[in-house]
Design an enzyme around this catalytic site. Structure first.
Site, PDB file in Angstrom:
ATOM      1  N   HIS A  59       0.814  -1.215   0.000  1.00 47.42           N
ATOM      2  CA  HIS A  59       0.000   0.000   0.000  1.00 47.42           C
ATOM      3  C   HIS A  59       0.847   1.265   0.000  1.00 47.42           C
ATOM      4  CE1 HIS A  59       0.111   1.116   4.401  1.00 47.42           C
ATOM      5  NE2 HIS A  59       0.233  -0.185   4.595  1.00 47.42           N
ATOM      6  N   ASP A 170       5.745   2.105   7.004  1.00 46.88           N
ATOM      7  CA  ASP A 170       4.465   1.429   6.811  1.00 46.88           C
ATOM      8  C   ASP A 170       3.664   2.238   5.801  1.00 46.88           C
ATOM      9  OD1 ASP A 170       2.055   0.130   6.986  1.00 46.88           O
ATOM     10  OD2 ASP A 170       1.614   0.745   9.039  1.00 46.88           O
ATOM     11  N   GLU A 200      -5.255   1.616   2.162  1.00 44.18           N
ATOM     12  CA  GLU A 200      -5.152   0.442   3.035  1.00 44.18           C
ATOM     13  C   GLU A 200      -5.389   0.815   4.475  1.00 44.18           C
ATOM     14  OE1 GLU A 200      -2.973  -2.513   5.659  1.00 44.18           O
ATOM     15  OE2 GLU A 200      -2.782  -0.331   5.468  1.00 44.18           O
ATOM     16  N   GLU A 201      -4.891   1.970   4.883  1.00 41.82           N
ATOM     17  CA  GLU A 201      -4.951   2.364   6.287  1.00 41.82           C
ATOM     18  C   GLU A 201      -6.368   2.679   6.767  1.00 41.82           C
ATOM     19  OE1 GLU A 201      -2.727   2.040   8.405  1.00 41.82           O
ATOM     20  OE2 GLU A 201      -0.754   2.162   7.443  1.00 41.82           O
ATOM     21  N   ASP A 223       4.113  -5.886   3.552  1.00 40.55           N
ATOM     22  CA  ASP A 223       3.802  -4.875   4.556  1.00 40.55           C
ATOM     23  C   ASP A 223       4.809  -4.986   5.693  1.00 40.55           C
ATOM     24  OD1 ASP A 223       2.403  -2.834   5.939  1.00 40.55           O
ATOM     25  OD2 ASP A 223       0.476  -3.633   5.273  1.00 40.55           O
ATOM     26  N   HIS A 311       3.680   3.129  13.230  1.00 42.12           N
ATOM     27  CA  HIS A 311       2.738   4.264  13.302  1.00 42.12           C
ATOM     28  C   HIS A 311       3.308   5.409  14.135  1.00 42.12           C
ATOM     29  CE1 HIS A 311      -1.273   2.424  11.746  1.00 42.12           C
ATOM     30  NE2 HIS A 311      -0.242   2.108  10.989  1.00 42.12           N
TER      31      HIS A 311
END
Length: 343
Positions: A59, A170, A200-201, A223, A311
């Site tokens: 992604h 990410d 995607e998130e 990922d 994150h």
């Protein structure tokens, strides 16, 4: 790692992945048969082969924000998150507000400790408490910024010992692995599609639509996964460790990997002497969860790059693990026509 640096430092919240699409297109245009972009924004790069049809997805989007309110008097902005944040990681960070007239640097501010009450010191930080200071008068901010403008965190890409660190690893590291594998792949029978997916998130949206269109027999998500090998975490909770190789995912919240593909990848890694580790992620998911369910279903698996501090703006991955992921993906794409998918 110049391409990974550029991918990490580029901006692309869910639904606004155009900078990443451009970088991928530039990197792959001379290495694939065709590149297209679908209506949702997924970039699809195709290396033709007789079959089986394989979709490899990573992604392009990163967690970020949209401007939700502009205070005309003070110029402060309020923000709506796109993706999952721990608000503790956002205090005293610089951001970029992407406006129609160009990017603006902003600051996520907070009251100084000197004037906090004892009750305020104990209060948990919440997203609704955060605001952005652009250092401009309210009337100027109102002129430049509108509700819906994307906001991304600012952080340079760095090499830290044996690690690389930056924002949006990410999943820009997954994009990097996929791009590098497509560039290196030469001899293959598989009909290979690399998909830079969108959104995607916020719900695996790009993977869902692109997999429906492609209808792959085999689906591979690329990922990050959690590497919790750090102080304060018990060993059985590590999930993965940095420097121990690419992670072959067995399960997460969105998918259970196809056992035939898992064993095929294990056998390949051992044959090629590529370091690997097995992964069970108790919470979170990847594009494999959406691709697995497309049309009549696909045999799906995820190759993960172990990453610390996910994150946050200091996400960190080991160079050896990234290289192992590229090598295993190339080996898999070259020989996946030999995989036994019968259950």
């Amino acid at each position: 790692m110049e391409l990974l640096r550029r991918l990490s430092e580029a901006s692309g919240v869910p639904g606004r992945e155009e900078e990443i699409r451009k970088l991928i297109r530039e990197a792959l245009v001379d290495h694939v048969d065709e590149i297209q972009v679908d209506r949702l924004g997924n970039l699809i790069a195709h290396k033709k082969g007789p079959g089986p049809k394989v979709a490899v997805a990573a992604h392009m989007d990163e967690i970020g924000f949209l401007v939700s309110h502009v205070d005309e008097k003070t110029g402060y902005l309020r923000i709506e998150p796109l993706g999952g944040f721990d608000p503790r990681t956002l205090i005293a960070k610089r951001v970029t507000v992407h406006t129609r007239s160009g990017p603006l640097v902003g600051l996520i501010g907070t009251k100084p400790i000197h004037i906090l009450t004892e009750e305020e010191k104990k209060k948990k930080v919440e997203m609704k408490d955060l605001f952005i200071d652009l250092g401009l008068p309210g009337e100027k901010v109102k002129e430049l910024v509108r509700v819906g403008d994307p906001v991304t965190l600012r952080q340079g890409f760095s090499e830290v010992g044996e690690l690389v660190s930056g924002k949006a690893l990410d999943d820009r590291v997954g994009v990097y692995v996929g791009v590098e594998a497509m560039r290196r792949l030469s001899q293959h029978q598989a009909d290979v599609y690399f998909v830079g997916t969108v959104q995607e998130e916020v719900g695996l949206r790009g993977a869902r639509t692109s997999a429906f269109a492609l209808a792959p027999e085999i689906a591979v998500a690329l990922d990050v996964t959690l590497a919790c090998d750090m102080p304060g975490v018990q060993e059985h909770e590590y999930i993965t460790r940095l420097g121990q190789g690419v992670a072959i995912k067995l399960k997460d919240s969105a998918s259970i990997s196809h056992p035939g593909l898992v064993q095929f990848l294990i056998d390949l890694a051992e044959e090629e002497k590529i370091p690997y580790q097995l992964e069970i992620l108790p919470r979170g998911g990847t594009d494999a969860g959406a691709m697995q369910l497309a049309r009549e279903g696909a045999a799906a698996v995820t190759l993960s790059v172990p990453t610390r501090y996910v994150h946050s703006v200091v996400e960190a991955a080991h160079k050896r693990d990234i290289q192992a992921a590229i090598e295993l993906l190339v080996a898999f794409l070259a020989r996946c026509h030999q995989a036994d998918l019968k259950l």
